[in-house]
Design a protein around this motif. Structure first.
Motif, short mmCIF file in Angstrom:
data_model
loop_
_atom_site.label_atom_id
_atom_site.label_comp_id
_atom_site.label_asym_id
_atom_site.label_seq_id
_atom_site.Cartn_x
_atom_site.Cartn_y
_atom_site.Cartn_z
N ASN A 65 21.53 -51.91 50.16
CA ASN A 65 21.98 -50.86 50.72
C ASN A 65 22.14 -50.96 52.13
OD1 ASN A 65 21.69 -49.22 48.39
ND2 ASN A 65 19.72 -48.35 48.59
N TYR A 66 21.02 -51.83 52.82
CA TYR A 66 21.12 -52.26 54.29
C TYR A 66 22.63 -52.65 54.53
CZ TYR A 66 19.05 -53.56 58.76
OH TYR A 66 18.49 -53.78 60.00
N ASN A 67 22.96 -53.64 53.71
CA ASN A 67 24.01 -54.42 54.28
C ASN A 67 25.21 -53.57 54.11
OD1 ASN A 67 22.46 -56.74 54.53
ND2 ASN A 67 23.20 -58.09 52.91
N ARG B 85 17.64 -58.19 62.09
CA ARG B 85 16.30 -57.73 61.93
C ARG B 85 15.82 -57.52 60.24
NH1 ARG B 85 14.52 -52.35 63.91
NH2 ARG B 85 12.55 -53.09 63.06
N LEU B 86 16.83 -57.90 59.54
CA LEU B 86 16.55 -57.67 58.14
C LEU B 86 15.41 -58.48 57.69
CD1 LEU B 86 17.44 -56.47 55.42
CD2 LEU B 86 19.04 -58.36 54.80
N PRO B 87 15.38 -60.05 57.95
CA PRO B 87 13.98 -60.82 57.32
C PRO B 87 12.41 -60.04 57.84
CG PRO B 87 15.72 -62.21 58.28
CD PRO B 87 16.38 -60.82 58.58
N SER B 88 12.83 -59.64 59.13
CA SER B 88 11.37 -58.96 59.55
C SER B 88 11.03 -57.76 58.85
CB SER B 88 11.58 -58.84 61.22
OG SER B 88 12.26 -57.83 61.49
N LEU B 89 12.03 -56.99 58.62
CA LEU B 89 11.80 -55.72 57.76
C LEU B 89 11.10 -56.02 56.51
CD1 LEU B 89 15.27 -53.82 58.38
CD2 LEU B 89 13.08 -53.34 59.34
N GLU B 90 11.59 -57.20 55.83
CA GLU B 90 10.99 -57.55 54.43
C GLU B 90 9.83 -58.46 54.52
OE1 GLU B 90 14.50 -57.32 51.19
OE2 GLU B 90 15.18 -58.75 52.79
N GLU B 91 9.46 -58.97 55.71
CA GLU B 91 8.58 -59.84 55.84
C GLU B 91 7.04 -59.48 55.08
OE1 GLU B 91 7.55 -60.39 59.96
OE2 GLU B 91 7.13 -62.47 59.48
N CYS C 124 12.07 -47.00 56.08
CA CYS C 124 11.97 -46.01 57.32
C CYS C 124 12.55 -46.61 58.58
CB CYS C 124 10.61 -45.48 57.68
SG CYS C 124 10.52 -44.42 58.76
N LEU C 125 11.82 -48.09 58.70
CA LEU C 125 12.40 -48.87 59.87
C LEU C 125 13.77 -49.09 59.91
CD1 LEU C 125 9.18 -51.29 60.35
CD2 LEU C 125 9.90 -49.35 61.82
N GLY C 126 14.40 -49.29 58.52
CA GLY C 126 15.60 -49.87 58.00
C GLY C 126 16.54 -48.80 58.64
N LYS C 127 16.19 -47.49 58.38
CA LYS C 127 16.97 -46.44 58.74
C LYS C 127 17.37 -46.28 60.16
CE LYS C 127 16.68 -43.22 54.95
NZ LYS C 127 15.73 -42.35 54.49
N GLY C 128 16.16 -46.56 60.92
CA GLY C 128 16.08 -46.41 62.61
C GLY C 128 17.16 -47.69 63.04
#
Ligand SMILES: *[C@@H]1O[C@H](CO)[C@@H](O)[C@H](O)[C@H]1NC(C)=O
Ligand SMILES: *[C@@H]1O[C@H](CO)[C@@H](O)[C@H](O)[C@H]1NC(C)=O
Ligand SMILES: *[C@@H]1O[C@H](CO)[C@@H](O)[C@H](O)[C@H]1NC(C)=O
Ligand SMILES: *[C@@H]1O[C@H](CO)[C@@H](O)[C@H](O)[C@H]1NC(C)=O
Length: 271
Positions: A58-60, A125-131, A188-192
């Motif tokens: 979804n993010y990608n 930012r993706l890796p840090s979102l999934e950390e 939520c952070l991903g949306k931001g």
């Protein structure tokens, strides 16, 4: 290992694997039970993976809209360039006008780099979102691989196995709650992060588009001799911020303020 297990182990040696469980109901039953739990554990870990994959997809996909928009923009820049090249050939005045304003056109490479930097920082930012999600998944995997497997080996009766399974279930439930909370946070952070990227790309693209449009207007006016200065183009171009545009205000700042001469025309370029 209890006596029965030892006995069946000896039998395995003598009669081969197929015979192992035929003689021992309890072991068969417990082995199957433990095996069923292992499958359950793997299914839970797989579910985590699937959910992270969906999140990433979804993010990608959202970020890809930036690339698609960029294609349109690059195309618009190219079409404009070709149109200008043709216009230049028509007559000397056109050539003069195009050359005069061409330097202020948005450059394809610069625009591309600007827009791509927006999605690039979001991808980064993706890796840090999934950390945190990864860590929670790793904790659970470790628990199954170490604690559960070690504990279950030490068991020689059904009650012990049931207890180990129950402990694992409880650990799993807590871990799932943590994972769900972290997934909410990541979403939520991903949306931001996506919003930031889209805003950034929108600004870069609309700057390029408005530059394209205003430059085109300047060239058109110049080549049609339709400027306020008869027979030529308007030399006096005043750049005013769009913040100054307010339809409800009766007055604007005096563009001649502080100047000691008035030119015969004034062109406002709103940026
Ligand atoms: C093995 O289990 C079956 C049912 O699962 C039962 O009918 C049978 O009596 C058991 N045999 C032994 C040896 O415990
Ligand atoms: C999402 O994009 C990142 C960065 O390009 C990539 O590493 C990852 O594999 C992608 N994930 C999916 C599910 O497409
Ligand atoms: C526009 O002008 C009106 C009246 O002076 C003012 O109340 C309003 O805040 C202004 N709007 C903006 C966007 O500056
Ligand atoms: C206006 O000011 C400039 C310097 O800012 C000067 O060079 C020029 O001669 C002035 N023009 C008139 C008409 O006074």
């Amino acid at each position: 290992m209890g006596f029965t297990s030892l006995f069946s182990l000896l039998l395995v040696v003598v009669t081969g694997t197929l015979a192992e469980h035929a003689f021992d109901n309890t072991t068969t039953h417990l082995d199957a039970y433990i095996e069923a739990n292992r499958r359950h554990h793997n299914a839970i870990l797989q579910d985590y993976e699937n959910r992270m994959e969906i999140f990433e997809t979804n993010y990608n996909e959202s970020l890809k809209t930036i690339d698609i928009q960029l294609e349109f923009l690059v195309n618009a820049i190219r079409v404009n360039e070709e149109a200008l090249n043709t216009l230049e050939l028509l007559n000397e005045l056109n050539k003069e006008c195009v050359n005069k304003y061409k330097p202020s056109l948005p450059e394809e490479e610069v625009t591309k780099a600007l827009v791509q930097s927006c999605s690039y920082s979001a991808y980064k930012r993706l890796p840090s979102l999934e950390e945190d999600l990864m860590e929670t998944r790793m904790n659970l995997k470790d628990y199954y691989a170490r604690t559960f497997e070690t504990d279950v080996t030490l068991c020689d009766n059904e009650a012990c196995v049931t207890n180990v399974v129950s402990k694992a279930n409880s650990f799993t439930a807590t871990n799932q709650k943590t994972f769900a909370t972290q997934m909410d946070t990541a979403t939520c952070l991903g949306k931001g992060s996506l919003k930031t990227a889209l805003d950034c790309s929108f600004t870069a693209q609309s700057n390029a588009l408005s530059l394209l449009a205003s430059t085109k207007t300047l060239i058109d006016r110049c080549s049609q001799k339709a400027d306020c200065k008869p027979g030529g183009y308007c030399e006096h171009v005043e750049k005013i911020s769009s913040h100054m545009v307010n339809y409800t205000k009766p007055m604007v700042d005096n563009p001649f303020y502080g100047k000691n001469e008035t030119s015969s025309c004034l062109l406002w370029q709103i940026y």
